[in-house]
Scaffold this motif. Structure first.
Motif, mmCIF file in Angstrom:
data_model
loop_
_atom_site.group_PDB
_atom_site.id
_atom_site.type_symbol
_atom_site.label_atom_id
_atom_site.label_comp_id
_atom_site.label_asym_id
_atom_site.label_seq_id
_atom_site.Cartn_x
_atom_site.Cartn_y
_atom_site.Cartn_z
ATOM 1 N N LEU A 189 -12.494 -0.662 -1.930
ATOM 2 C CA LEU A 189 -10.882 -0.910 -2.795
ATOM 3 C C LEU A 189 -11.788 -1.262 -4.459
ATOM 4 O O LEU A 189 -12.962 -1.959 -4.947
ATOM 5 C CB LEU A 189 -10.606 -2.128 -1.968
ATOM 6 C CG LEU A 189 -9.510 -2.781 -3.153
ATOM 7 C CD1 LEU A 189 -8.864 -1.574 -3.060
ATOM 8 C CD2 LEU A 189 -9.023 -3.612 -2.246
ATOM 9 N N ARG A 227 -2.924 0.063 -4.340
ATOM 10 C CA ARG A 227 -2.934 -0.878 -3.213
ATOM 11 C C ARG A 227 -2.051 -2.177 -4.516
ATOM 12 O O ARG A 227 -2.682 -1.798 -5.728
ATOM 13 C CB ARG A 227 -3.599 -1.597 -2.886
ATOM 14 C CG ARG A 227 -3.956 -2.962 -2.504
ATOM 15 C CD ARG A 227 -4.772 -3.723 -1.324
ATOM 16 N NE ARG A 227 -4.903 -4.545 -0.984
ATOM 17 C CZ ARG A 227 -5.388 -5.344 0.241
ATOM 18 N NH1 ARG A 227 -6.184 -4.400 0.608
ATOM 19 N NH2 ARG A 227 -5.198 -6.709 0.415
ATOM 20 N N LYS A 239 1.045 -1.529 0.120
ATOM 21 C CA LYS A 239 -0.443 0.390 -0.156
ATOM 22 C C LYS A 239 0.566 1.905 -0.056
ATOM 23 O O LYS A 239 1.762 1.324 0.649
ATOM 24 C CB LYS A 239 -0.669 -0.258 1.199
ATOM 25 C CG LYS A 239 -1.728 -1.143 1.631
ATOM 26 C CD LYS A 239 -2.938 -0.940 2.149
ATOM 27 C CE LYS A 239 -3.962 -2.418 2.486
ATOM 28 N NZ LYS A 239 -2.886 -3.839 2.514
ATOM 29 N N HIS A 257 -7.760 2.330 -2.471
ATOM 30 C CA HIS A 257 -8.618 2.256 -1.492
ATOM 31 C C HIS A 257 -9.428 3.696 -1.570
ATOM 32 O O HIS A 257 -8.042 4.534 -1.531
ATOM 33 C CB HIS A 257 -8.080 2.026 -0.359
ATOM 34 C CG HIS A 257 -7.201 0.426 -0.059
ATOM 35 N ND1 HIS A 257 -8.700 -0.089 0.441
ATOM 36 C CD2 HIS A 257 -6.762 -0.422 -0.202
ATOM 37 C CE1 HIS A 257 -8.133 -1.481 0.652
ATOM 38 N NE2 HIS A 257 -6.926 -1.789 0.772
ATOM 39 N N TRP A 272 -10.444 -2.725 -7.712
ATOM 40 C CA TRP A 272 -9.330 -3.539 -8.335
ATOM 41 C C TRP A 272 -9.583 -4.388 -9.328
ATOM 42 O O TRP A 272 -10.359 -4.890 -9.477
ATOM 43 C CB TRP A 272 -9.407 -4.989 -6.785
ATOM 44 C CG TRP A 272 -8.535 -5.567 -6.623
ATOM 45 C CD1 TRP A 272 -8.876 -7.003 -6.592
ATOM 46 C CD2 TRP A 272 -7.179 -5.098 -6.250
ATOM 47 N NE1 TRP A 272 -7.246 -7.421 -6.554
ATOM 48 C CE2 TRP A 272 -6.742 -6.704 -6.427
ATOM 49 C CE3 TRP A 272 -6.129 -4.385 -6.056
ATOM 50 C CZ2 TRP A 272 -5.125 -7.308 -5.954
ATOM 51 C CZ3 TRP A 272 -5.503 -4.515 -5.367
ATOM 52 C CH2 TRP A 272 -4.527 -5.571 -5.792
#
Length: 594
Positions: free
Chosen positions: A496, A580, A446, A477, A498
């Motif tokens: 989040l 992330r 992160k 995030h 992703w």
């Protein structure tokens, strides 16, 4: 370890049996349950956590106004021991649910490998290796893996049906509006055709009326002279001529009927004897009016001498034109009509008939004008309705959604670039306006930012790519707060977005875009996901639009809508954001606007 009293053990055993332990065979010995007052037990806030392979951590049990927590330790036989927890306040670090129904076991050099262990809804795999104590096993942390879990087949089917239903409803609404507009346009076209035809009819009738009026004017210009007629013997006040009618009785005689005088009705024959004199006599036969002509017009007569006599043309009798031959008889002063030459043809109507026709036409024109005005009002109303429907159709079909116009409308920049960030976990390298995470083995890397996010609408834009083959992922995030441990799987309270690739799980090299919600550092849940046919090792722009008023999050990639999620427990504000990665990845751009 502190041993609890027998009553405490019974309390937890009773509560445990009522909440999922009924299948265990517990040896309670001489325990007397009368020592526990069930009316004083409150388990509404009780929660279970796995404290060890054969231990359960129980919290929130209230008895007689006191709240208890304890560890229930099962010895493998018929006994459960109640112990005081070694530490309180660790509930968020313990799993609440472990599902072994799908576990597969295989032997390896270091121990037994377990796959498909579901912990709090997330799938893990790892190796159990023996310790120095023969009956104990330990999980090899180096082998511990977390696997992304797709929604269940039932949930995917529900999501698909919901989307299809929404799309179908929109398509039906647009189709219905298009049908309504088409129907209105067809009706207007028909009305326009009708109005055009009526206008043509009115124009034709107008021309006919002009011709008739011209002929009436010519008829009205004719003058009738009556000279030296004396009526001293007749009292006009007693005469009523309202129903009087004239008929041609003979070539030089007229039949007069319907003359009322002094309350009596009279009929008579007027015989013209030349000059200004008429002889009045009684009709030979009464009731023959319908057999006599009411009008004879000789103004248009043409004569021609023929072998048998004199041919007359255009003799008008009661509005009909006749032609025939007048031949002399044995009496020198009489002539006869040769019936063999009698012909009739249509002629113009009389003045009275013209007047009646004109009045009828005027009435019909007035009615048509009223009908035309009504139709024009109807057309105007329908045109207004069509305009309203067209505007509504434009709102449904043409209006761009908020997520699509957000880049032009949300222009206040809250964060741009990577200079204000800091590494929280992983190996990060910032250069040439990019930031890269280079530790291929790092699973929860992160890169944090402090940024206030409190507007009604927010737009997050990032461009990234994964580095290397195999299982990879990267994302952001956002709306994050209450972050305590950045090295864990979750990230405080946050969302989040992703982008990931895992051929072993998804059976494809295509990527998936997911939206997760993190409730604390150790827990996240999947809200939505969609397969995207992209190469994850090439840069792609990802955008997230948040709408606090509607509690909705929309995710798009390269300007293409992927999905919109409604969250009843929407995270309204955040003070942190974090890039992330799973393995190596590079981020090219990052921007947060409102």
């Amino acid at each position: 370890m502190i041993r609890k009293t027998v009553s405490m053990l019974a309390l937890f055993l009773m509560l445990g049996a009522a909440n999922g332990f009924a299948q265990l065979e517990l040896d309670l010995g001489d325990f007397d349950p009368d020592m526990i007052d069930p009316a004083q037990v409150d388990i509404s806030d009780m929660e279970f956590y796995f404290h060890g392979p054969i231990e359960f951590f129980v919290t929130g049990v209230e008895h007689q106004g006191i709240t208890y927590s304890a560890v229930l330790k099962y010895d493998g036989a018929h006994t459960v021991t109640v112990e005081e927890p070694p530490m309180l306040g660790i509930e968020d670090q313990l799993p609440a649910a472990i599902d072994l129904s799908s576990v597969s076991v295989s032997l390896t050099e270091t121990g037994a490998r377990l796959d498909n262990v579901l912990v709090d809804g997330h799938r893990f795999a790892g190796i159990l290796a023996p310790t120095a104590v023969p009956t104990d096993l330990v999980v090899h942390s180096a082998w511990l893996e977390e696997l992304n879990v797709l929604p269940s087949a039932a949930r995917l089917a529900e999501m698909r049906d919901e989307l299809h239903a929404q799309i179908g409803a929109l398509q039906d609404e647009v189709a219905a509006q298009e049908d309504t507009i088409a129907s209105q346009e067809q009706e207007i076209a028909q009305l326009e055709d009708t109005v055009a035809q009526q206008e043509d009819d009115l124009a034709a009738r107008g021309r006919r009326i002009q011709r008739l009026e011209s002929r009436i004017a010519r008829l009205e210009d004719r003058e009738v002279e009556i000279e030296d007629f004396h009526v001293d013997m007749i009292d006009p006040a007693l005469a009523d001529m309202s129903d009087a009618k004239l008929y041609f009785y003979e070539p030089d005689e007229l039949l007069v009927t319907g003359v009322r005088y002094g309350g009596m009705t009279y009929s008579a024959v007027l015989e013209y004897v030349g000059g200004y004199t008429f002889n009045v006599r009684e009709p030979r036969v009464l009731g023959i009016e319908d057999q006599l002509p009411a009008s004879i017009d000789l103004t248009q007569v043409s004569m021609d001498v023929v072998e048998d006599g004199v041919r007359l043309d255009d003799v008008l009798v009661d509005g009909h034109s006749f032609s025939g031959i007048l031949a002399p008889t044995g009496v020198g002063t009489e002539i006869a009509l040769d019936a063999a030459w009698l012909q009739e043809r249509d002629v113009l109507p009389t003045a009275v008939q013209l007047a009646e026709m004109r009045q009828e036409l005027e009435n019909e024109i007035a009615a048509l004008e009223r009908d035309l005005a009504d139709r024009e009002r109807t057309i105007a109303d329908q045109q207004d309705e069509i305009a309203r429907l067209e505007e509504r159709a434009r709102e449904v079909v043409v209006e761009e959604p908020a997520w699509q116009t957000a880049p032009e409308e949300l222009t206040r920049v809250r964060l741009e670039g990577f200079d204000d960030g800091r590494p929280a976990l992983g190996t990060w390298d910032t250069r040439r306006g990019r930031v890269s995470q280079t530790d291929a083995a790092q699973r929860f890397a992160k890169y944090e930012f402090s940024v206030r996010q409190a507007a009604d609408e927010m737009l997050y834009t990032l461009e990234g790519e994964a580095d290397g083959s195999g299982r990879r992922g990267y994302g952001l995030h956002f709306l994050a707060s209450d972050v305590r441990n950045s090295e864990r799987w979750g990230y405080g309270s946050s969302y989040l977005v992703w982008v990931t690739r895992d051929a072993a799980v998804y059976k494809t090299d295509d990527a998936y875009v997911h939206l997760y919600k993190s409730t604390h550092d150790g827990h996240m849940e999947l809200l939505a996901g969609r397969k995207v046919p992209i190469d994850i090792e090439r840069p792609h722009e990802l955008q997230v639009y948040t709408d606090r008023d509607n509690q909705a999050i929309t995710v798009s990639m390269e300007g293409r809508h992927l999905f919109t999620v409604d969250d009843a427990d929407f995270l309204t504000t955040g003070s942190m954001a974090a890039l992330r990665t799973l393995g190596s990845a590079t981020f090219h751009t990052l921007q947060v606007t409102q």
